[in-house]
Design a protein around this motif. Structure first.
Motif, PDB file in Angstrom:
ATOM      1  N   LEU A 163       7.044  -5.721  -5.501  1.00 21.86           N
ATOM      2  CA  LEU A 163       5.702  -6.168  -5.120  1.00 21.86           C
ATOM      3  C   LEU A 163       5.567  -6.318  -3.608  1.00 21.86           C
ATOM      4  N   LEU A 164       6.576  -6.891  -2.966  1.00 24.02           N
ATOM      5  CA  LEU A 164       6.519  -7.046  -1.508  1.00 24.02           C
ATOM      6  C   LEU A 164       6.528  -5.698  -0.802  1.00 24.02           C
ATOM      7  N   THR A 165       7.269  -4.746  -1.330  1.00 20.21           N
ATOM      8  CA  THR A 165       7.330  -3.425  -0.708  1.00 20.21           C
ATOM      9  C   THR A 165       6.023  -2.668  -0.906  1.00 20.21           C
ATOM     10  N   VAL A 166       5.418  -2.788  -2.074  1.00 20.88           N
ATOM     11  CA  VAL A 166       4.107  -2.159  -2.282  1.00 20.88           C
ATOM     12  C   VAL A 166       3.083  -2.767  -1.333  1.00 20.88           C
ATOM     13  N   TRP A 167       3.172  -4.070  -1.107  1.00 17.59           N
ATOM     14  CA  TRP A 167       2.262  -4.715  -0.157  1.00 17.59           C
ATOM     15  C   TRP A 167       2.460  -4.130   1.244  1.00 17.59           C
ATOM     16  N   ARG A 168       3.712  -3.841   1.636  1.00 20.04           N
ATOM     17  CA  ARG A 168       3.982  -3.264   2.956  1.00 20.04           C
ATOM     18  C   ARG A 168       3.456  -1.834   3.048  1.00 20.04           C
ATOM     19  N   VAL A 169       3.527  -1.100   1.943  1.00 18.46           N
ATOM     20  CA  VAL A 169       2.985   0.267   1.951  1.00 18.46           C
ATOM     21  C   VAL A 169       1.475   0.226   2.154  1.00 18.46           C
ATOM     22  N   VAL A 170       0.811  -0.695   1.474  1.00 14.73           N
ATOM     23  CA  VAL A 170      -0.648  -0.777   1.585  1.00 14.73           C
ATOM     24  C   VAL A 170      -1.063  -1.373   2.927  1.00 14.73           C
ATOM     25  N   LYS A 171      -0.405  -2.420   3.355  1.00 14.20           N
ATOM     26  CA  LYS A 171      -0.823  -3.184   4.530  1.00 14.20           C
ATOM     27  C   LYS A 171      -0.171  -2.700   5.826  1.00 14.20           C
ATOM     28  N   GLY A 172       0.932  -1.966   5.732  1.00 14.83           N
ATOM     29  CA  GLY A 172       1.733  -1.594   6.892  1.00 14.83           C
ATOM     30  C   GLY A 172       0.926  -1.224   8.119  1.00 14.83           C
ATOM     31  N   PRO A 173       1.206  -1.822   9.252  1.00 12.03           N
ATOM     32  CA  PRO A 173       0.382  -1.557  10.433  1.00 12.03           C
ATOM     33  C   PRO A 173       0.549  -0.139  10.982  1.00 12.03           C
TER      34      PRO A 173
ATOM     35  N   LEU B 185       2.375   4.024  10.555  1.00 11.86           N
ATOM     36  CA  LEU B 185       2.882   5.013   9.612  1.00 11.86           C
ATOM     37  C   LEU B 185       4.393   4.904   9.408  1.00 11.86           C
ATOM     38  N   PRO B 186       5.206   4.676  10.455  1.00 12.81           N
ATOM     39  CA  PRO B 186       6.641   4.503  10.195  1.00 12.81           C
ATOM     40  C   PRO B 186       6.963   3.318   9.285  1.00 12.81           C
ATOM     41  N   ASP B 187       6.188   2.252   9.366  1.00 12.82           N
ATOM     42  CA  ASP B 187       6.391   1.124   8.452  1.00 12.82           C
ATOM     43  C   ASP B 187       6.167   1.549   7.009  1.00 12.82           C
ATOM     44  N   ARG B 188       5.149   2.348   6.801  1.00 12.46           N
ATOM     45  CA  ARG B 188       4.863   2.825   5.451  1.00 12.46           C
ATOM     46  C   ARG B 188       5.958   3.763   4.947  1.00 12.46           C
ATOM     47  N   VAL B 189       6.485   4.608   5.838  1.00 13.98           N
ATOM     48  CA  VAL B 189       7.550   5.536   5.442  1.00 13.98           C
ATOM     49  C   VAL B 189       8.801   4.771   5.031  1.00 13.98           C
ATOM     50  N   VAL B 190       9.159   3.763   5.804  1.00 21.82           N
ATOM     51  CA  VAL B 190      10.334   2.948   5.462  1.00 21.82           C
ATOM     52  C   VAL B 190      10.097   2.209   4.149  1.00 21.82           C
ATOM     53  N   ALA B 191       8.876   1.730   3.935  1.00 23.68           N
ATOM     54  CA  ALA B 191       8.571   1.033   2.685  1.00 23.68           C
ATOM     55  C   ALA B 191       8.654   1.988   1.492  1.00 23.68           C
ATOM     56  N   LEU B 192       8.200   3.220   1.665  1.00 24.18           N
ATOM     57  CA  LEU B 192       8.312   4.189   0.571  1.00 24.18           C
ATOM     58  C   LEU B 192       9.777   4.506   0.266  1.00 24.18           C
ATOM     59  N   ASP B 193      10.589   4.582   1.300  1.00 25.27           N
ATOM     60  CA  ASP B 193      12.020   4.795   1.080  1.00 25.27           C
ATOM     61  C   ASP B 193      12.625   3.596   0.345  1.00 25.27           C
ATOM     62  N   MET B 194      12.182   2.419   0.695  1.00 24.41           N
ATOM     63  CA  MET B 194      12.661   1.218   0.011  1.00 24.41           C
ATOM     64  C   MET B 194      12.217   1.203  -1.452  1.00 24.41           C
ATOM     65  N   LEU B 195      10.996   1.680  -1.717  1.00 24.01           N
ATOM     66  CA  LEU B 195      10.536   1.760  -3.103  1.00 24.01           C
ATOM     67  C   LEU B 195      11.441   2.674  -3.924  1.00 24.01           C
ATOM     68  N   THR B 196      11.888   3.753  -3.320  1.00 22.99           N
ATOM     69  CA  THR B 196      12.811   4.650  -4.020  1.00 22.99           C
ATOM     70  C   THR B 196      14.097   3.918  -4.384  1.00 22.99           C
ATOM     71  N   GLY B 197      14.618   3.155  -3.449  1.00 26.30           N
ATOM     72  CA  GLY B 197      15.832   2.380  -3.726  1.00 26.30           C
ATOM     73  C   GLY B 197      15.625   1.337  -4.811  1.00 26.30           C
ATOM     74  N   ILE B 198      14.472   0.695  -4.816  1.00 25.88           N
ATOM     75  CA  ILE B 198      14.184  -0.323  -5.830  1.00 25.88           C
ATOM     76  C   ILE B 198      14.064   0.325  -7.217  1.00 25.88           C
ATOM     77  N   VAL B 199      13.417   1.473  -7.283  1.00 25.93           N
ATOM     78  CA  VAL B 199      13.291   2.169  -8.567  1.00 25.93           C
ATOM     79  C   VAL B 199      14.668   2.615  -9.070  1.00 25.93           C
ATOM     80  N   ILE B 200      15.534   3.045  -8.150  1.00 29.87           N
ATOM     81  CA  ILE B 200      16.906   3.397  -8.543  1.00 29.87           C
ATOM     82  C   ILE B 200      17.609   2.166  -9.119  1.00 29.87           C
ATOM     83  N   GLY B 201      17.365   1.010  -8.525  1.00 27.50           N
ATOM     84  CA  GLY B 201      17.932  -0.226  -9.066  1.00 27.50           C
ATOM     85  C   GLY B 201      17.418  -0.535 -10.462  1.00 27.50           C
ATOM     86  N   PHE B 202      16.108  -0.348 -10.677  1.00 27.19           N
ATOM     87  CA  PHE B 202      15.554  -0.552 -12.020  1.00 27.19           C
ATOM     88  C   PHE B 202      16.198   0.394 -13.031  1.00 27.19           C
TER      89      PHE B 202
END
Length: 135
Positions: free
Chosen positions: A24-34, A36-53
């Protein structure tokens, strides 16, 4: 149910809760990220979180095919991150940290006073010496 099974069950549920909050926090960063690099890092983090799931589901069900899916997702997620990074670099609007001083800048980025003039090689003697020889 043995004590080891109970501990494993509680650990999996706790990990699910932690990953859900991180998701949830990472999705918030993707939507709110100030930027484009912040959003890219957040999308990479989402991939890691999904791998964890996926890994937790593999532990919970005992079905080992999920591990292969997680590895494949990790490879695809890495390639997507590299593609996004190249896109950000090509746009030139990183908004992140300044460039390192050791990196080579293109010629157009170097100020005109720092550029060395390009001279044409005409032989052993330069044009000024030839003009004097003609007179």
């Amino acid at each position: 149910m043995t004590a080891a099974d109970a501990i494993l069950s509680y650990a999996v549920w706790l990990a699910f809760a932690v990953l859900a909050v991180a998701f949830l926090l990472t999705v918030w960063r993707v939507v709110k990220g100030p930027t484009l690099p912040d959003r890219v890092v957040a999308l990479d983090m989402l991939t890691g979180i999904v791998i964890g799931f996926i890994a937790l589901i593999a532990i919970r069900t005992g079905f080992t095919l999920y591990i292969d899916i997680a590895i494949s997702l990790g490879l695809v997620g890495f390639l997507a991150t590299v593609a996004f990074a190249r896109f950000v670099l090509s746009r030139g609007t990183g908004g992140g940290a300044p460039k390192e001083s050791g990196t080579a800048a293109p010629l157009a980025a170097v100020p005109a006073q720092r550029r060395k003039p390009r001279t044409r090689r005409t032989g052993s003697a330069g044009p000024a010496v030839r003009r004097k020889a003609r007179k």
